[in-house]
Design a protein around this motif. Structure first.
Motif, PDB file in Angstrom:
ATOM      1  N   HIS A  20       0.841  -1.217   0.000  1.00  0.00           N
ATOM      2  CA  HIS A  20       0.000   0.000   0.000  1.00  0.00           C
ATOM      3  C   HIS A  20       0.867   1.255   0.000  1.00  0.00           C
ATOM      4  CE1 HIS A  20      -4.174  -1.189   0.061  1.00  0.00           C
ATOM      5  NE2 HIS A  20      -3.959  -2.082   1.000  1.00  0.00           N
ATOM      6  N   ARG A  21       1.999   1.214   0.696  1.00  0.00           N
ATOM      7  CA  ARG A  21       2.887   2.390   0.717  1.00  0.00           C
ATOM      8  C   ARG A  21       3.443   2.671  -0.678  1.00  0.00           C
ATOM      9  NH1 ARG A  21       8.642   3.258   2.074  1.00  0.00           N
ATOM     10  NH2 ARG A  21       8.844   5.451   2.660  1.00  0.00           N
ATOM     11  N   GLU A  22       3.876   1.630  -1.377  1.00  0.00           N
ATOM     12  CA  GLU A  22       4.399   1.834  -2.729  1.00  0.00           C
ATOM     13  C   GLU A  22       3.289   2.306  -3.676  1.00  0.00           C
ATOM     14  OE1 GLU A  22       7.475   1.912  -3.176  1.00  0.00           O
ATOM     15  OE2 GLU A  22       8.104   0.945  -1.324  1.00  0.00           O
ATOM     16  N   MET A  23       2.067   1.803  -3.481  1.00  0.00           N
ATOM     17  CA  MET A  23       0.950   2.263  -4.307  1.00  0.00           C
ATOM     18  C   MET A  23       0.638   3.736  -4.023  1.00  0.00           C
ATOM     19  SD  MET A  23      -0.052  -0.014  -6.448  1.00  0.00           S
ATOM     20  CE  MET A  23      -1.629   0.690  -6.957  1.00  0.00           C
ATOM     21  N   ALA A  24       0.800   4.157  -2.772  1.00  0.00           N
ATOM     22  CA  ALA A  24       0.594   5.576  -2.437  1.00  0.00           C
ATOM     23  C   ALA A  24       1.618   6.437  -3.178  1.00  0.00           C
ATOM     24  CB  ALA A  24       0.713   5.773  -0.929  1.00  0.00           C
ATOM     25  N   ILE A  25       2.862   5.972  -3.211  1.00  0.00           N
ATOM     26  CA  ILE A  25       3.911   6.715  -3.920  1.00  0.00           C
ATOM     27  C   ILE A  25       3.608   6.768  -5.415  1.00  0.00           C
ATOM     28  CG2 ILE A  25       6.359   6.673  -4.564  1.00  0.00           C
ATOM     29  CD1 ILE A  25       6.869   5.397  -1.768  1.00  0.00           C
ATOM     30  N   PHE A  26       3.172   5.635  -5.982  1.00  0.00           N
ATOM     31  CA  PHE A  26       2.828   5.575  -7.409  1.00  0.00           C
ATOM     32  C   PHE A  26       1.725   6.579  -7.748  1.00  0.00           C
ATOM     33  CE2 PHE A  26      -0.454   3.763 -10.265  1.00  0.00           C
ATOM     34  CZ  PHE A  26       0.205   3.948 -11.472  1.00  0.00           C
ATOM     35  N   HIS A  27       0.637   6.563  -6.987  1.00  0.00           N
ATOM     36  CA  HIS A  27      -0.493   7.453  -7.289  1.00  0.00           C
ATOM     37  C   HIS A  27      -0.114   8.918  -7.102  1.00  0.00           C
ATOM     38  CE1 HIS A  27      -3.776   4.739  -8.290  1.00  0.00           C
ATOM     39  NE2 HIS A  27      -3.287   3.912  -7.398  1.00  0.00           N
ATOM     40  N   ARG A  28       0.771   9.210  -6.155  1.00  0.00           N
ATOM     41  CA  ARG A  28       1.227  10.592  -5.996  1.00  0.00           C
ATOM     42  C   ARG A  28       2.045  11.032  -7.207  1.00  0.00           C
ATOM     43  NH1 ARG A  28       5.585  13.671  -3.196  1.00  0.00           N
ATOM     44  NH2 ARG A  28       4.587  15.578  -2.416  1.00  0.00           N
ATOM     45  N   GLN A  29       2.885  10.122  -7.718  1.00  0.00           N
ATOM     46  CA  GLN A  29       3.715  10.466  -8.870  1.00  0.00           C
ATOM     47  C   GLN A  29       2.888  10.795 -10.106  1.00  0.00           C
ATOM     48  OE1 GLN A  29       6.575   7.343  -9.542  1.00  0.00           O
ATOM     49  NE2 GLN A  29       7.986   8.114  -7.998  1.00  0.00           N
ATOM     50  N   ILE A  30       1.759  10.106 -10.266  1.00  0.00           N
ATOM     51  CA  ILE A  30       0.950  10.357 -11.456  1.00  0.00           C
ATOM     52  C   ILE A  30      -0.130  11.407 -11.200  1.00  0.00           C
ATOM     53  CG2 ILE A  30       1.383   8.033 -12.343  1.00  0.00           C
ATOM     54  CD1 ILE A  30      -1.485   7.295 -11.544  1.00  0.00           C
ATOM     55  N   GLY A  31      -0.080  12.041 -10.010  1.00  0.00           N
ATOM     56  CA  GLY A  31      -0.995  13.141  -9.715  1.00  0.00           C
ATOM     57  C   GLY A  31      -2.354  12.730  -9.197  1.00  0.00           C
ATOM     58  N   ASP A  32      -2.519  11.461  -8.849  1.00  0.00           N
ATOM     59  CA  ASP A  32      -3.802  10.968  -8.340  1.00  0.00           C
ATOM     60  C   ASP A  32      -3.765  11.034  -6.805  1.00  0.00           C
ATOM     61  OD1 ASP A  32      -6.171   9.729  -7.844  1.00  0.00           O
ATOM     62  OD2 ASP A  32      -5.796   7.977  -9.098  1.00  0.00           O
ATOM     63  N   LEU A  33      -3.950  12.235  -6.254  1.00  0.00           N
ATOM     64  CA  LEU A  33      -3.710  12.460  -4.839  1.00  0.00           C
ATOM     65  C   LEU A  33      -4.739  11.788  -3.935  1.00  0.00           C
ATOM     66  CD1 LEU A  33      -2.626  16.212  -4.923  1.00  0.00           C
ATOM     67  CD2 LEU A  33      -1.218  14.151  -5.099  1.00  0.00           C
ATOM     68  N   ALA A  34      -5.972  11.658  -4.405  1.00  0.00           N
ATOM     69  CA  ALA A  34      -7.017  11.020  -3.585  1.00  0.00           C
ATOM     70  C   ALA A  34      -6.693   9.551  -3.366  1.00  0.00           C
ATOM     71  CB  ALA A  34      -8.381  11.176  -4.255  1.00  0.00           C
ATOM     72  N   ASP A  35      -6.310   8.848  -4.445  1.00  0.00           N
ATOM     73  CA  ASP A  35      -5.945   7.435  -4.306  1.00  0.00           C
ATOM     74  C   ASP A  35      -4.642   7.278  -3.538  1.00  0.00           C
ATOM     75  OD1 ASP A  35      -8.061   6.062  -5.275  1.00  0.00           O
ATOM     76  OD2 ASP A  35      -7.256   5.700  -7.273  1.00  0.00           O
ATOM     77  N   ALA A  36      -3.752   8.243  -3.673  1.00  0.00           N
ATOM     78  CA  ALA A  36      -2.512   8.203  -2.894  1.00  0.00           C
ATOM     79  C   ALA A  36      -2.835   8.212  -1.404  1.00  0.00           C
ATOM     80  CB  ALA A  36      -1.616   9.384  -3.248  1.00  0.00           C
ATOM     81  N   LEU A  37      -3.783   9.047  -1.005  1.00  0.00           N
ATOM     82  CA  LEU A  37      -4.180   9.112   0.406  1.00  0.00           C
ATOM     83  C   LEU A  37      -4.845   7.810   0.837  1.00  0.00           C
ATOM     84  CD1 LEU A  37      -4.530  10.587   3.066  1.00  0.00           C
ATOM     85  CD2 LEU A  37      -6.598  11.669   2.135  1.00  0.00           C
ATOM     86  N   ARG A  38      -5.689   7.259  -0.027  1.00  0.00           N
ATOM     87  CA  ARG A  38      -6.376   6.004   0.315  1.00  0.00           C
ATOM     88  C   ARG A  38      -5.362   4.898   0.612  1.00  0.00           C
ATOM     89  NH1 ARG A  38      -8.051   1.689  -2.696  1.00  0.00           N
ATOM     90  NH2 ARG A  38      -7.494   2.700  -4.671  1.00  0.00           N
ATOM     91  N   HIS A  39      -4.359   4.781  -0.234  1.00  0.00           N
ATOM     92  CA  HIS A  39      -3.343   3.741  -0.011  1.00  0.00           C
ATOM     93  C   HIS A  39      -2.462   4.074   1.191  1.00  0.00           C
ATOM     94  CE1 HIS A  39      -4.026   1.080  -3.416  1.00  0.00           C
ATOM     95  NE2 HIS A  39      -4.214   2.130  -4.174  1.00  0.00           N
ATOM     96  N   ALA A  40      -2.184   5.365   1.402  1.00  0.00           N
ATOM     97  CA  ALA A  40      -1.351   5.755   2.538  1.00  0.00           C
ATOM     98  C   ALA A  40      -2.031   5.418   3.864  1.00  0.00           C
ATOM     99  CB  ALA A  40      -1.037   7.247   2.468  1.00  0.00           C
ATOM    100  N   VAL A  41      -3.347   5.621   3.924  1.00  0.00           N
ATOM    101  CA  VAL A  41      -4.096   5.244   5.131  1.00  0.00           C
ATOM    102  C   VAL A  41      -3.963   3.739   5.376  1.00  0.00           C
ATOM    103  CG1 VAL A  41      -6.421   5.004   6.108  1.00  0.00           C
ATOM    104  CG2 VAL A  41      -5.726   7.156   5.016  1.00  0.00           C
ATOM    105  N   GLN A  42      -4.092   2.950   4.304  1.00  0.00           N
ATOM    106  CA  GLN A  42      -3.992   1.498   4.434  1.00  0.00           C
ATOM    107  C   GLN A  42      -2.577   1.054   4.803  1.00  0.00           C
ATOM    108  OE1 GLN A  42      -6.423  -0.866   4.305  1.00  0.00           O
ATOM    109  NE2 GLN A  42      -7.801   0.888   4.275  1.00  0.00           N
TER     110      GLN A  42
END
Length: 519
Positions: free
Chosen positions: A92-114
């Protein structure tokens, strides 16, 4: 060296790789690939996926978002399927980093919480600090500055208390830059002070990323001489400043150019800008090149060359529009790559599951049994736990096929399978024809016999009349138990088969079992 020792040694290697600091990420890829291959040889999927996640972190930090995101998704899906909280949190942490890199901040937060919520209470403080920092960054990106600061503080306290000074420096660099972005001069300066203090414990010089943050903070107060002191060395061909990310050195050059322009040193600003343009061309840093044109427009305006400044700004704006389009396409490509990888994995799992299933009954087949039982016995041998195996054979089944029809026989097999699937067994499989196998893990000989006797009575008592008329449906069951998992699969199967034939010879419709060969 036996397999258990090999696994333990490999687990130590992977744990050491996972503990390396962010600034060492370039040292991870080759040993992580080697570790994944070794884990595959040992048949340890958990270790293999941990090694894959290390490779994913390198890919994302190198800016290879699509590849890194696809790999993170693959590990995440495996972790969900196999209920692995440790891998779930890390993936989930790596997915948060991935979504932040592509500008998908909402999904980045969702994965960061997980990534925080899936951490075990016993997780190492350094690991918890890294995950809290990821959550803090995502919260800040989504406008929750207060909540973000609370997580940053908690992460920093953990890193400092446990002597993880590299991690503490990484956290401080993040919070200092956020304070700079928020025009919090006092806060940013305090964090930079702590960065200097923390560096004394790290045994290295500041990296380009860290120097750029510090220079930006000094520039807020107009301390341009300090900026020059921090970044001037970057211009030298043999600079000792280490770039910990691909664009870090170029970012330093842009900061230096801006500071020199604001300080009225226009010729020196042009020197830094020329170096930034050269590095962006050499390394393909399009975002840096775009920002260099913006800074050049500001420099031209500062020297009164407004028409040239306007033309330079037009170039910047065209590059900005082009990059936004490219980034949108890259984001779509990255998401599509991750989606395709997920769909391909689902297809593979579906086809694999089909290969493990009996077409008529839907139960597992002999192939599945051949793959799983040796592993079950191996685990039982380690834990010194019993494993029981029962072969269930329908009595006089040929009579049903011959007297009624093969279609009726198939209906009987399907109903028997439904009843067997409800039995207290770890695995229920159809060997073929009218023969089935039950695997009972952690079940000794006496309990296995009692369970099989209940099953025999349940099968006999079922209302078969509407299906078979006056023909009874009964079963003979042969049971064998390995008290501590020391038997091989062929030995255990052979003993169960011997007991099955003893049940047949004894009059059928009965259970015969032993716990040891010849017992």
């Amino acid at each position: 060296m036996d397999a258990l020792t090999d696994r333990a040694a490999l687990a130590e290697v992977i744990a050491e790789l996972e503990s390396r600091s962010v600034s060492q990420f370039r040292t991870l890829h080759a040993p992580a690939v080697t570790a994944e291959l070794r884990a595959a040889e040992l048949g340890d999927a958990e270790l293999a996926h941990r090694a894959m996640l290390l490779q994913c972190g390198v890919l994302l930090r190198e800016g290879r978002s699509a590849e890194g995101g696809a790999l993170a998704r693959r590990v995440l899906d495996w972790a969900v399927l196999h209920d692995s909280p440790n891998l779930l949190a890390r993936a989930h942490r790596e997915m948060a980093i991935f979504h932040r890199q592509i500008g998908d901040l909402a999904d980045a937060l969702r994965h960061a919480v997980q990534c925080v919520s899936n951490l075990a209470d016993s997780a190492a403080p350094a690991l918890r600090a890294r995950h809290l920092m990821s959550l803090a960054v995502a919260l800040d990106d989504n406008g929750s500055a207060g909540e973000a600061q609370r997580r940053f503080d908690e992460a920093l306290d953990l890193a400092t208390a446990t002597g993880e000074f590299e991690l503490a420096l990484h956290i401080l660099n993040n919070v200092a830059y956020i304070a700079y972005e928020n025009d919090d001069d006092a806060g940013a300066r305090a964090f930079v002070g702590r960065m200097r203090e923390t560096l004394s414990h790290c045994g290295r010089a500041f990296t380009a990323n860290e120097l750029d943050t510090m220079a930006r903070v000094e520039m807020m107060s107009g301390r341009y001489a300090v900026v020059e002191e921090l970044l001037g060395a970057v211009l030298h061909e043999n600079s000792a400043v280490r770039g910990d990310e691909g664009d870090a050195l170029a970012e330093c050059l842009l900061t230096l150019a801006e500071a020199r322009r604001l300080d009225g040193r226009h010729d020196a600003c042009q020197v830094a800008l020329d170096a930034a343009f050269a590095m962006s061309e050499e390394r393909g840093l399009e975002t840096v090149r775009m920002r260099a044109h913006e800074e050049k427009a500001a420099l031209l305006a500062a020297t009164g060359r407004f028409e040239e400044a306007y033309e330079e700004y037009r170039i910047f704006h065209a590059l900005f529009a082009s990059l936004r389009s490219i980034q949108r396409e890259a984001r779509a490509h990255a998401l599509h790559t991750v989606f395709e990888a997920t769909e391909a994995r689902k297809d593979n799992e579906r086809f694999r599951e089909m290969a493990y299933r009996d077409a008529l009954t839907g139960l597992y087949n002999r192939r599945y049994l051949n793959e799983k039982l040796p592993a079950i016995l191996g685990a039982a041998r380690i834990d010194r736990q019993p494993v029981s195996l029962a072969i269930v054979d329908l009595d006089h089944f040929k009579r049903i096929n011959d007297t009624l029809s093969h279609s009726t026989g198939d209906t009987v097999l399907k109903q028997v399978s439904v009843l067997l699937a409800e039995a207290e067994a770890s695995i229920v499989a159809r060997l073929g024809g009218e023969e089935f196998v039950l695997i009972l893990t952690g079940v000794d000989a006496g309990e296995a016999h009692r369970r099989c006797e209940r099953l025999r009575r349940q099968l006999e008592a079922y209302a078969w009349g509407p299906i078979t008329g006056e023909l009874a449906v009964t079963t003979s069951i042969g049971v064998a138990t390995s008290p501590c998992g020391d038997d091989t699969m062929p030995d255990l199967m052979a003993r169960a088969d011997e007991n099955l034939y003893a049940a047949k010879r004894g009059g059928r419709n009965r259970v015969v079992g032993t716990s040891t060969a010849g017992g």
